[in-house]
Structure formats: structure tokens, C-alpha cells
Scaffold this motif. Structure first.
Motif, PDB file in Angstrom:
ATOM      1  N   UNK A   1       0.840  -1.207   0.000  1.00 26.34           N
ATOM      2  CA  UNK A   1       0.000   0.000   0.000  1.00 26.34           C
ATOM      3  C   UNK A   1       0.868   1.247   0.000  1.00 26.34           C
ATOM      4  N   UNK A   2       1.885   1.272   0.848  1.00 23.31           N
ATOM      5  CA  UNK A   2       2.736   2.457   0.978  1.00 23.31           C
ATOM      6  C   UNK A   2       3.472   2.772  -0.327  1.00 23.31           C
ATOM      7  N   UNK A   3       3.811   1.739  -1.097  1.00 21.42           N
ATOM      8  CA  UNK A   3       4.583   1.933  -2.328  1.00 21.42           C
ATOM      9  C   UNK A   3       3.705   2.119  -3.563  1.00 21.42           C
ATOM     10  N   UNK A   4       2.404   1.999  -3.402  1.00 24.07           N
ATOM     11  CA  UNK A   4       1.489   2.092  -4.543  1.00 24.07           C
ATOM     12  C   UNK A   4       1.416   3.528  -5.051  1.00 24.07           C
ATOM     13  N   UNK A   5       1.178   3.692  -6.345  1.00 20.96           N
ATOM     14  CA  UNK A   5       1.012   5.058  -6.880  1.00 20.96           C
ATOM     15  C   UNK A   5      -0.230   5.715  -6.294  1.00 20.96           C
ATOM     16  N   UNK A   6      -0.254   7.036  -6.328  1.00 18.76           N
ATOM     17  CA  UNK A   6      -1.324   7.780  -5.662  1.00 18.76           C
ATOM     18  C   UNK A   6      -2.700   7.434  -6.203  1.00 18.76           C
ATOM     19  N   UNK A   7      -2.804   7.166  -7.519  1.00 20.87           N
ATOM     20  CA  UNK A   7      -4.128   6.848  -8.070  1.00 20.87           C
ATOM     21  C   UNK A   7      -4.651   5.515  -7.544  1.00 20.87           C
ATOM     22  N   UNK A   8      -3.747   4.567  -7.277  1.00 24.14           N
ATOM     23  CA  UNK A   8      -4.175   3.280  -6.734  1.00 24.14           C
ATOM     24  C   UNK A   8      -4.550   3.418  -5.265  1.00 24.14           C
ATOM     25  N   UNK A   9      -3.835   4.257  -4.540  1.00 25.44           N
ATOM     26  CA  UNK A   9      -4.174   4.508  -3.143  1.00 25.44           C
ATOM     27  C   UNK A   9      -5.530   5.217  -3.039  1.00 25.44           C
ATOM     28  N   UNK A  10      -5.796   6.122  -3.964  1.00 23.23           N
ATOM     29  CA  UNK A  10      -7.100   6.789  -3.972  1.00 23.23           C
ATOM     30  C   UNK A  10      -8.212   5.794  -4.287  1.00 23.23           C
ATOM     31  N   UNK A  11      -7.959   4.879  -5.212  1.00 22.40           N
ATOM     32  CA  UNK A  11      -8.952   3.847  -5.528  1.00 22.40           C
ATOM     33  C   UNK A  11      -9.226   2.964  -4.312  1.00 22.40           C
ATOM     34  N   UNK A  12      -8.184   2.678  -3.516  1.00 28.46           N
ATOM     35  CA  UNK A  12      -8.351   1.903  -2.290  1.00 28.46           C
ATOM     36  C   UNK A  12      -9.256   2.644  -1.312  1.00 28.46           C
ATOM     37  N   UNK A  13      -9.053   3.947  -1.179  1.00 26.01           N
ATOM     38  CA  UNK A  13      -9.896   4.754  -0.287  1.00 26.01           C
ATOM     39  C   UNK A  13     -11.345   4.732  -0.770  1.00 26.01           C
ATOM     40  N   UNK A  14     -11.537   4.931  -2.075  1.00 24.99           N
ATOM     41  CA  UNK A  14     -12.886   5.011  -2.624  1.00 24.99           C
ATOM     42  C   UNK A  14     -13.606   3.665  -2.625  1.00 24.99           C
ATOM     43  N   UNK A  15     -12.878   2.578  -2.411  1.00 28.18           N
ATOM     44  CA  UNK A  15     -13.511   1.257  -2.344  1.00 28.18           C
ATOM     45  C   UNK A  15     -14.308   1.060  -1.071  1.00 28.18           C
ATOM     46  N   UNK A  16     -14.120   1.945  -0.085  1.00 32.16           N
ATOM     47  CA  UNK A  16     -14.788   1.801   1.208  1.00 32.16           C
ATOM     48  C   UNK A  16     -16.154   2.482   1.197  1.00 32.16           C
ATOM     49  N   UNK A  17     -17.096   1.926   1.947  1.00 30.76           N
ATOM     50  CA  UNK A  17     -18.433   2.524   2.008  1.00 30.76           C
ATOM     51  C   UNK A  17     -18.492   3.685   2.989  1.00 30.76           C
ATOM     52  N   UNK A  18     -19.505   4.550   2.798  1.00 28.64           N
ATOM     53  CA  UNK A  18     -19.791   5.556   3.815  1.00 28.64           C
ATOM     54  C   UNK A  18     -20.275   4.858   5.081  1.00 28.64           C
ATOM     55  N   UNK A  19     -20.069   5.478   6.226  1.00 37.35           N
ATOM     56  CA  UNK A  19     -20.554   4.920   7.480  1.00 37.35           C
ATOM     57  C   UNK A  19     -22.035   5.205   7.649  1.00 37.35           C
ATOM     58  N   UNK A  20     -22.774   4.205   8.092  1.00 37.50           N
ATOM     59  CA  UNK A  20     -24.194   4.364   8.447  1.00 37.50           C
ATOM     60  C   UNK A  20     -25.042   4.834   7.269  1.00 37.50           C
ATOM     61  N   UNK A  21     -24.664   4.444   6.048  1.00 38.98           N
ATOM     62  CA  UNK A  21     -25.436   4.829   4.864  1.00 38.98           C
ATOM     63  C   UNK A  21     -26.532   3.800   4.599  1.00 38.98           C
ATOM     64  N   UNK A  22     -27.791   4.206   4.699  1.00 37.99           N
ATOM     65  CA  UNK A  22     -28.900   3.290   4.432  1.00 37.99           C
ATOM     66  C   UNK A  22     -28.892   2.822   2.984  1.00 37.99           C
ATOM     67  N   UNK A  23     -28.528   3.715   2.059  1.00 40.78           N
ATOM     68  CA  UNK A  23     -28.497   3.356   0.641  1.00 40.78           C
ATOM     69  C   UNK A  23     -27.466   2.275   0.374  1.00 40.78           C
ATOM     70  N   UNK A  24     -26.249   2.446   0.931  1.00 39.40           N
ATOM     71  CA  UNK A  24     -25.204   1.463   0.699  1.00 39.40           C
ATOM     72  C   UNK A  24     -25.485   0.162   1.434  1.00 39.40           C
ATOM     73  N   UNK A  25     -26.122   0.231   2.584  1.00 39.38           N
ATOM     74  CA  UNK A  25     -26.511  -0.999   3.286  1.00 39.38           C
ATOM     75  C   UNK A  25     -27.531  -1.781   2.466  1.00 39.38           C
ATOM     76  N   UNK A  26     -28.472  -1.072   1.865  1.00 35.21           N
ATOM     77  CA  UNK A  26     -29.489  -1.741   1.060  1.00 35.21           C
ATOM     78  C   UNK A  26     -28.863  -2.404  -0.164  1.00 35.21           C
ATOM     79  N   UNK A  27     -27.829  -1.761  -0.722  1.00 33.18           N
ATOM     80  CA  UNK A  27     -27.153  -2.318  -1.892  1.00 33.18           C
ATOM     81  C   UNK A  27     -26.265  -3.494  -1.511  1.00 33.18           C
ATOM     82  N   UNK A  28     -25.855  -3.558  -0.253  1.00 35.08           N
ATOM     83  CA  UNK A  28     -25.039  -4.671   0.227  1.00 35.08           C
ATOM     84  C   UNK A  28     -23.607  -4.282   0.508  1.00 35.08           C
ATOM     85  N   UNK A  29     -23.180  -4.453   1.766  1.00 35.05           N
ATOM     86  CA  UNK A  29     -21.795  -4.231   2.159  1.00 35.05           C
ATOM     87  C   UNK A  29     -21.054  -5.564   2.112  1.00 35.05           C
TER      88      UNK A  29
END
Length: 295
Positions: free
Chosen positions: A55-83
Motif C-alpha cells: 500500500x505504501x509503495x502504490x502510486x497515488x491513483x491506486x491509493x485513492x482507488x483503495x480509499x474510494x472502495x470503502x463505504x460511507x458509514x451508516x449509509x442506508x443506501x449502501x446498506x441496502x445495496x449490500x456491504x
């Protein structure tokens, strides 16, 4: 998660190794793929270090993709879609599946403000937190710039991954991801440990209902047979320990007022070090009590 032996992971094909560890980092099997070539690992500590290095050696775009892979906390919409099963269990562990209306509104407002500013989800290792501490952390981090938040997000993702790996991999060594909360009761009137005192630990909440974490009774040593919290981080937040000392002294026929001057004693305290050992004892007579921060 079904637990895997590290010795087995060391001998798996690359494909099986990646499958077993694919979701240690949320929706990011590339981390396990890059780690596979570094086998064999002497322990889970070395395995985690290799995954974190990827992770530490990954390029910034891959690290950003890793961040964006996570769901929002307590999101009813994302829970309904499946975590993922991991995210679902983690969010449920802190009570994000059962928020009060006020808590849900606060989380929705915080998520929207964070995403609006940074363009990616707020990430925190919820197993180290309470609902109240998460909302405070939102406020603390919102003034940061995007670069600082990306780095903080990666650090929190690694904490999440360490806890997932701890649950998933059986090894002789252990990751330092657990804390402990304990208590004992000393009867200073009788000069002995207080056995048979009912104890209740409650996690306090500012916007919703407080949650009972543990109910137990002190043993012959005045302690509890198991830690009040153990085998996991002790979540940052505010707590109350309640001790039923009136019944304890009555059963021993100690002279008391009627009703007892001290019946149930509440001790309120806060936790700030999830991986530390916090000891909260009670020293008590029918007329007085004291406590201190132990370890």
C-alpha cells in the motif's frame, strides 16, 4: 471469516493465497497479489508488514482507488445495496445498524460534508471507536486538506486490515491490535476482596441510547473471570461502570442505613487508548468509595 493457518497460506498457490486474503483490504485483491511473491512469512506480523508495504509503495491513483472502495458509514443506501461481510460486521459492532434518528441525521450530515470537501468517503477503523467518538473525529478531520486526509485514510485502512488479518490468520505471533478493560472491587471495610458484586459496563451515548457492554459478578478475588472488554480494541469513548454494593454489604450483615447510603455506585470514565490496558477498580465501604486509573 474462517481462520486460515499461516503455514497453509505459505504453501497455497498464488491464486488461492489471493482468494484467501483478497478482502483484508476492502475490494483490493491487488495487495494480496503483490504480497504473494514475498512468501514464506515467518509470522502474521511479517505478512501484515508486507501488505502494508504494498500500500505504501502504490502510486497515488491506486491509493485513492483503495480509499474510494470503502463505504460511507451508516449509509442506508449502501446498506441496502449490500456491504462486504467484513464491513457489515464492523459497522454493526459499533451500533451503526441501529442509530437513533438524531444519530442518523448527524452521520448523514457529516458524511455529506466530508464527501463534498474531499471527494472520497470518510474512513475510520470503527472497531476502535464508539458512535460518539466517530462523530467527534469527523469534526476534527474536516478542516484538514486533501493530502492530509488521504494519508489519515490510508492509516485507518491499515488499522482495519490489521484487525481483519488478526481474525483471519492463525499464527504463533500476534498483531498488537487488542486492548483490555478490567476492574476489581476491594471491600476496605472488611479488608478483603469483594466477591459477588454485580457489575454492569455501559457505553454512553450523547445522541442515542446507551449500550450495555458487559454484565458480570466479581469472583473470590474481587475481580471478574474475564476482562470487561478483551480480545479486541477497547473503543474510544465514554463509559459507566455500575457496582451493586448495597446488596453485597447487606448479604454480609454489615450495619447500614435503611435505605443504604451507597446502593449502586456509578463510575464514569473515558477510554483514549484502544490497544492499551485500562484498569478501573473500586475501593468501597458502606459509607465511602474511591477509584483510580490503573493499568
Amino acid at each position: 471469516m474462517s481462520q486460515q493457518k499461516l503455514s497453509d497460506l505459505n504453501t497455497y498457490s498464488k491464486s488461492d493465497f489471493v482468494t484467501a486474503l483478497a478482502n483484508v483490504f476492502e475490494y483490493s485483491p491487488w495487495i494480496a497479489e503483490q504480497t504473494a511473491a514475498a512468501r514464506p512469512f515467518a509470522g502474521v506480523t511479517a505478512l501484515f508488514a508486507a501488505m502494508k508495504a504494498a500500500v505504501d509503495c502504490a502510486p497515488s491513483e491506486l491509493r485513492l482507488a483503495l480509499i474510494k472502495a470503502h463505504p460511507d458509514l451508516a449509509s442506508k443506501t449502501q446498506r441496502a445495496a449490500g456491504l462486504t461481510a467484513e464491513s457489515d460486521a464492523e459497522q454493526n459492532s459499533v451500533g451503526l445498524d441501529s442509530l437513533s434518528d438524531a444519530e442518523y441525521t448527524a452521520f448523514e450530515r457529516a458524511n455529506d460534508a466530508y464527501r463534498s470537501k474531499f471527494g472520497f468517503p470518510y474512513i475510520v477503523c470503527v472497531r476502535r471507536q464508539t458512535k460518539a467518538s466517530i462523530l467527534r473525529d469527523f469534526e476534527r478531520r474536516l478542516p484538514n486538506d486533501a493530502s492530509a486526509e488521504m494519508q489519515t485514510s490510508i492509516e485507518e485502512i491499515c488499522r482495519i486490515a490489521a484487525l481483519r488479518l488478526d481474525q483471519l490468520v492463525a499464527s504463533d505471533d500476534k498483531l498488537k491490535v487488542h486492548g483490555r478493560l478490567s476492574t476489581h472491587v476491594l471491600d476496605t471495610h472488611g479488608g478483603k476482596p469483594a466477591a459477588g458484586v454485580a457489575v454492569v459496563l455501559t457505553e454512553l451515548s450523547e445522541l442515542g441510547a446507551s449500550r450495555v457492554v458487559a454484565r458480570t459478578v466479581t469472583n473470590s478475588d474481587g475481580r471478574t473471570d474475564q476482562p470487561l472488554i478483551g480480545g479486541r480494541p477497547v473503543p474510544i469513548g465514554s463509559y459507566e461502570l455500575a457496582f451493586r454494593v448495597g446488596r453485597y454489604f447487606a448479604e454480609r450483615q454489615v450495619p447500614m442505613s435503611d435505605p443504604p447510603f451507597l446502593d449502586q455506585i456509578p463510575l464514569r470514565f473515558s477510554v483514549s487508548e484502544p490497544e492499551g490496558h485500562l484498569h478501573v477498580p473500586l475501593l468501597v465501604t458502606p459509607w465511602s468509595y474511591a477509584t483510580y486509573r490503573g493499568s
